[in-house]
Design a protein around this motif. Structure first.
Motif, PDB file in Angstrom:
ATOM      1  N   MET A  22      14.131  32.261  42.378  1.00 16.52           N
ATOM      2  CA  MET A  22      13.974  33.714  42.331  1.00 16.52           C
ATOM      3  C   MET A  22      15.096  34.389  43.118  1.00 16.52           C
ATOM      4  O   MET A  22      15.660  33.813  44.029  1.00 16.52           O
ATOM      5  CB  MET A  22      12.634  34.125  42.972  1.00 16.52           C
ATOM      6  N   ARG A  23      15.361  35.629  42.762  1.00 17.03           N
ATOM      7  CA  ARG A  23      16.305  36.435  43.532  1.00 17.03           C
ATOM      8  C   ARG A  23      15.573  37.638  44.097  1.00 17.03           C
ATOM      9  O   ARG A  23      14.610  38.131  43.500  1.00 17.03           O
ATOM     10  CB  ARG A  23      17.467  36.920  42.640  1.00 17.03           C
TER      11      ARG A  23
ATOM     12  N   GLY B  28       6.071  27.432  53.047  1.00 22.10           N
ATOM     13  CA  GLY B  28       6.432  27.441  51.632  1.00 22.10           C
ATOM     14  C   GLY B  28       5.356  26.792  50.771  1.00 22.10           C
ATOM     15  O   GLY B  28       5.049  27.256  49.676  1.00 22.10           O
ATOM     16  N   LEU B  29       4.765  25.721  51.286  1.00 14.84           N
ATOM     17  CA  LEU B  29       3.744  25.024  50.502  1.00 14.84           C
ATOM     18  C   LEU B  29       2.576  25.929  50.144  1.00 14.84           C
ATOM     19  O   LEU B  29       1.973  25.785  49.085  1.00 14.84           O
ATOM     20  CB  LEU B  29       3.201  23.814  51.283  1.00 14.84           C
TER      21      LEU B  29
ATOM     22  N   PRO C  13       5.996  34.160  44.794  1.00 13.89           N
ATOM     23  CA  PRO C  13       7.008  33.235  44.266  1.00 13.89           C
ATOM     24  C   PRO C  13       8.383  33.395  44.905  1.00 13.89           C
ATOM     25  O   PRO C  13       9.089  32.407  45.127  1.00 13.89           O
ATOM     26  CB  PRO C  13       7.041  33.559  42.768  1.00 13.89           C
ATOM     27  N   GLY C  14       8.765  34.623  45.226  1.00 12.30           N
ATOM     28  CA  GLY C  14      10.087  34.824  45.822  1.00 12.30           C
ATOM     29  C   GLY C  14      10.173  34.219  47.214  1.00 12.30           C
ATOM     30  O   GLY C  14      11.124  33.519  47.558  1.00 12.30           O
ATOM     31  N   ARG C  15       9.149  34.484  48.005  1.00  9.33           N
ATOM     32  CA  ARG C  15       9.152  33.923  49.366  1.00  9.33           C
ATOM     33  C   ARG C  15       9.046  32.412  49.342  1.00  9.33           C
ATOM     34  O   ARG C  15       9.677  31.724  50.139  1.00  9.33           O
ATOM     35  CB  ARG C  15       7.974  34.485  50.171  1.00  9.33           C
TER      36      ARG C  15
ATOM     37  N   PHE D 120      -5.137  38.928  48.260  1.00  3.61           N
ATOM     38  CA  PHE D 120      -4.249  38.481  49.334  1.00  3.61           C
ATOM     39  C   PHE D 120      -2.784  38.533  48.874  1.00  3.61           C
ATOM     40  O   PHE D 120      -1.907  39.067  49.573  1.00  3.61           O
ATOM     41  CB  PHE D 120      -4.649  37.054  49.719  1.00  3.61           C
ATOM     42  N   ALA D 121      -2.541  38.019  47.671  1.00  2.00           N
ATOM     43  CA  ALA D 121      -1.174  37.994  47.150  1.00  2.00           C
ATOM     44  C   ALA D 121      -0.638  39.410  46.964  1.00  2.00           C
ATOM     45  O   ALA D 121       0.519  39.710  47.296  1.00  2.00           O
ATOM     46  CB  ALA D 121      -1.127  37.219  45.838  1.00  2.00           C
TER      47      ALA D 121
END
Lengths: 298, 298, 298, 298, 298, 298
Positions: free
Chosen positions: C222-223, D46-47, D52-54, F266-267
């Motif tokens: 992703m960017r 990250g897990l 998605p970006g982070r 949360f997301a």
């Protein structure tokens, strides 16, 4: 509720920075016998003690120990003050390296803590609550407190013995003396509980409370009031030291049949057969000329 | 030199396996007040003690504590014996999961240690030598020993209070009683040193040894023999609690000019200016509608 | 110097004892994001900070955190108050066992700490100074403080989410809110240092400060502003991610000839020869019918 | 899935072995602000990150930190390469002893790790996951990441300040710069969450979010944007700092009668009577000539 | 240099969230036999190994273990996914409490780590580099690697034995099998060193290398290939087990006279006199009716 | 039951005190490969082993290791004997400081342990049961034992390599040789279990047991018996290394709808928006002249 007064409990006057001496002083900042350990030992006891007098005293002394933590931490900071700015500003690489590695842990403290006072002992080991032996029973805890004060007094005595800076020595003398005073208070509180021995509630079993087992034998066996005299039965005979309950000295558990069966499967699968002599990895590893059971290289 | 006799010091008879009770018992196997801690405390003292009588006693008792370690470890193994084979042989997944997770740490002990007796406390924390408070001065160490025996006695008392298995209760009674006996021996040895208070060699500074600082004030302040009576000077006044040496209560160090300059550079570079009110990350983070100094979400 | 007022900073009203909830609350007493960690982080910084404004604030907040430690510790003690006396006095074995093992770590806390508030986290792990990330540079330390307050705020939020006792919930709300206030203060102090980014003194090397290496590739790449836009050079090519200095990507050291020779001796002695296929311990262990290179039991 | 390319991310050129410098470098290999800590902080985040970006960025940077771990570890190995073979092959006892004990922890690292790069800090303390402050809430975790990068940047700066070897200095410059780049990425990701202050979901309680308690008082009290200005209510009065909820500042719990009774039994059994002055162990220990309440040796 | 591919090495399919099973799985994420320990063991060895073949293999396998770490961590995250959002968003207090305290350590993991995968074992103990036994000598390290793979294989076997979720079981089977494959590779590398036994360079002293000391005696004494047969001399006689060098079995050091004198002063000051029976603190504590040497309460 | 004979297993003759050498020797007293670790590894295994022959051997060797612990501890005490009395009695401050800080950790050991032998390694790190790798499955545990003996043998070899005192060297030779003898016994016991590979009960999955994944690629890739030959399938292709199960390499869990919804909340709350470029704290901190995305100071 805690409050803070900007004056230290004892004025700190350091003659000249000395990062190595600073790292020794950390013993009483973040070490096992140090002031944080003392403060937290008494604070955790004070929070749960049901006796109003003891509760009051424990918080009094915990608060004083926090004030001592501030004194010893200030000593550390002053002793590190020479290296701190130079390291942060990068004034002189080679000189810096020499200065912070002249002995002890001073390099760690400088690198990692930037010349501040860290909650580590003089060997750079982080403080851990494993140092705190509070268990919530006053007849035990106050004995722990007495012992803790005795140990802290000794560490200060040793620090005084290796310090030449008069201002540091002076402050250490104050801190050492207060440990004596605290020990006296804790002794009074302990002996104001009647009875306080044996600690706790349950009495000992009479058949085992007065025996002394001479487990270590040979030249050097000694007798003294700790194992001799009216109260002691001295048990020397190795046979009488084992299975003192008169049983067979074995451990057993009653298992259900499924448990028994699973254990038997496990035992059968993992049995080391005593009846044959296998070739082993060591045999392989000893090399071709070594014979089957080489004990070393030929 | 240590030797071993295959009989336990006390016979262990477990009525039925119980992995949860096993995990409680670990407190005295690998916990801070447990038998390994006791054995190692006395063993390390015994190795370096210069007094032949104490050296003998310390090794006697260290050896007995190792024998107790074997007894409590055998209790743990017997209590775990039901789950051990089943886990190893894979007999029944769902049942197994239920059995090892019925409470406490039993799942950890089963999974990681296979139902053996591990050197962890009842909360699965590995034993650490940070539990050992030996410092090599008998007037302190023997106070530590007295306190350690008192604590161990209490933990056994609590274990007895939560156990219904009569064989386990019986063995715990023996172990508890021996802590009482050891405490008596250590008391005798300590008081056979004259004088033993204050511990160590240096006397306290007279001006600080009899003061009691009332650091915690308010409703609940109490007096008792620990802070009242002929020997105590009770210091209530907050002003007299600070800078008790009569100085200004500040910390200072004499710096060389290069040190001073580096510190000044550092201070200048990192100054927090009190004279203006910056926009901060919290301001950015509070979002567009929040105003410059939001204290919470609108 | 620290002082103590017998009133808590916030009144604690517990509806009914609950040892399991007590063990959860320990997270903020002896856990990594708890009040002791907070107090010690700011106290150690305050001792060595050269800036008078920050020094004042750090000790203000450290002192408040100690007062919070007392509040949360008092909550723990009250929640444990039902089990404490019963365990100490031995009232009811089986009931006791059930009560302290109903979940979580409550058995550990009862057995080992007698129902007091111990400096452990909710999983019974002792507090360690490894939690303290003070390094003595304000442009880093104040970012650590901001982050620490954010974490502590979240743990309180979670504790509130699992608590039904209204008195406990109320006190937790106060404690949570104070973390927000402290974060705001620390933000102000950080942004009052100009500049404060990059932290410390040395600028970054321009050739590496604006690169973003896409080290993890595949569906999901992703960017966003963190790796895209004017300031970023996005490095996707695996070849350009290695040896970014343009060298060969190897590690080398210039050795003296005696050093070289010793290393060569060592390498020769311990060489694993790639040119033959030895029999191994695994081969032996796989058993007679397994063939030389068994991958499992037949 | 991780993969490995045999070229380092940055070429390592060491001018001459130096075991002491090697032990300093370990700070960023196995120390709290080092590369393993960084890699594991971002990897664990990250897990579980849902964004998605982070998630992509966290794994990108975690992977880069593992590559940095390899660079710093290679520096350590090269700096130790002179002593390694000699120790293994036993070339020269006295010389060896001098070489590995010239300062710092180099002897430990040589003896125990054979001159390799061990996961310990520069004070030989093993790496612990207690260094990782991931809590699974991005508005807190990304503040932790920003702070962690700031700290790591400073440690590299200090290492550069004590290093004279140009090849090592060069590689350290790269590693330091990358911490700046990572901080920038983390800042972008944090501020891309709107709002992100206060962290988490719950707002603060308005009555406590804007107060500043002046807990530390005396000469040195300061005002600045962190406790002064429109948003702050400055609470100076000691009375208004305690029991801020308006209650009595006491801790209480509603107990059942059996609980109450057990606690009363416990309190009665362990009461320290304030009304008499017992003889204590300290009195006994002070010796015959000391009087009942000796404060020190005569 | 490490790189990352967004696909896992093994696909993870979890049937339903289960925080308790998640906490068991942590054993192989942050536990002593887990994947981080494996990766770091081989990575640290690989960095300093002088043998190109072993170095290549060590980094190959270290990289694979990191990929396994990602698989097991993903399993943990998926198993926690049910509780995570609810805890963060505060949906349902009482239900939440029940859910996270149903067993084991799940409450700790939820509270402190927010339902992520933390580097702790199944008992919530943080990972420590004390688990890593790398010492930089291949003839020892490869035996450590073989043993580590064997232990990891067993823990996976046990996890499979307590899991009913088919997707988790499937992935665990893969991970378990890879430990077998790695053990085979390490065996090959070890036995490709000739000779590799005894490990290291120095041969054993012939007079002690083939003796077996029967230190534990009594019913249960057994013989087998480990202490019987041509290579073994079995030493049964207690007299021949002590002072096997033929000396007096004492420890001695030659001291300078100042050292001797200081030690004598120390011994004199702290002597426990064996010749009299002091009154002790235990005597005081046993209470007035107890007699001088009470062993318990009357 | 353990017993003790006052003669050491090996006579200790120290030529002259040397506190620095003492601190090196601690590696085998309280270090990870030291005698306490060995004794406790075999003792815990012996307690739960079901096989009578192995049980006997494990306790034999555990007891011998305790006897070795006494030998190495006595060496430490003798090496410290010069400094001990002087420190305790305070004879000569400046000299004392020099003496205990001449290198290594000797200052810590003197200050904190008074010149005794403490259960710490040569870097002053306290012994921890995390060193013990017992898991209760003989096919794994005996491989651990073999490896542990190999490591201990190497540490003794290194200690011999840095020691010039002939009496110490002599005793170290004995201790080193016994590790060889123990390794031989453990090898015999392991290979007397048939089969013992793979360890435990479950066979590996055939599709994964013979694969070797070449995870680290580039110049330096090597082949040898560990990854080449009939038994190995060498997997080089990066595509075939990921998702080896043939799935999509993703992690998934089936969630209930309430769980799903909470996660989505949360997301959404914590989303980092990729579509805009926020101003950040770093931008603020870089100062007014720095532009929005400064990478360093101008």
């Amino acid at each position: 509720m805690f409050m803070h007064n900007k004056r230290l409990m004892y004025t700190v006057r350091v003659s000249e920075p000395n990062p190595m001496l600073a790292s020794l002083m950390l013993e009483q900042f973040g070490g096992p016998q140090g002031e944080l350990a003392a403060a937290m030992r008494y604070f955790t006891q004070g929070l749960s003690d049901e006796d109003p007098g003891r509760k009051d005293m424990l918080i009094d002394i915990a608060t004083e120990e926090l004030s001592h933590l501030e004194v010893i931490g200030s000593i550390v900071c002053m002793l590190n003050k020479g290296v701190k700015g130079k390291l942060a500003e990068g004034n002189g690489e080679a000189e810096m390296l020499a200065e912070i590695t002249q002995g002890g842990e001073s390099h760690t403290l400088s690198l990692l803590y930037g010349g501040g006072s860290a909650l580590v002992n003089s060997g750079a080991v982080p403080w851990t609550a494993a140092y705190i032996d509070t268990i919530g029973e006053p007849t035990a805890d106050f004995r722990s407190n007495i012992a803790a004060e005795a140990r802290a007094k000794i560490i200060y005595e040793r620090l005084i013995n290796v310090t030449t800076d008069p201002g540091v020595k002076d402050a250490l003398g104050f801190l050492m003396t207060r440990e004596i005073a605290h020990q006296k208070s804790f002794e009074k509180a302990l002996y104001s509980i009647e009875p306080n021995f044996p600690p706790g509630k349950k009495p000992g079993l009479p058949e085992f409370a007065d025996k002394y087992f001479n487990m270590s034998q040979g030249e050097g066996d000694m007798r003294g009031s700790w194992n001799e005299g009216g109260q002691w039965e001295y048990v020397d005979d190795r046979e009488q030291q084992a299975a003192v309950d008169g049983g067979d000295g074995q451990a057993s558990a009653k298992l259900k049949s499924a448990e028994k069966k699973a254990n038997e499967q496990f035992a059968a699968r993992t049995q080391s057969r005593p009846d044959f002599d296998p070739q082993t990895g060591a045999d392989l590893g000893a090399g071709p000329g070594a014979g089957k059971t080489s004990s070393g290289r030929k």
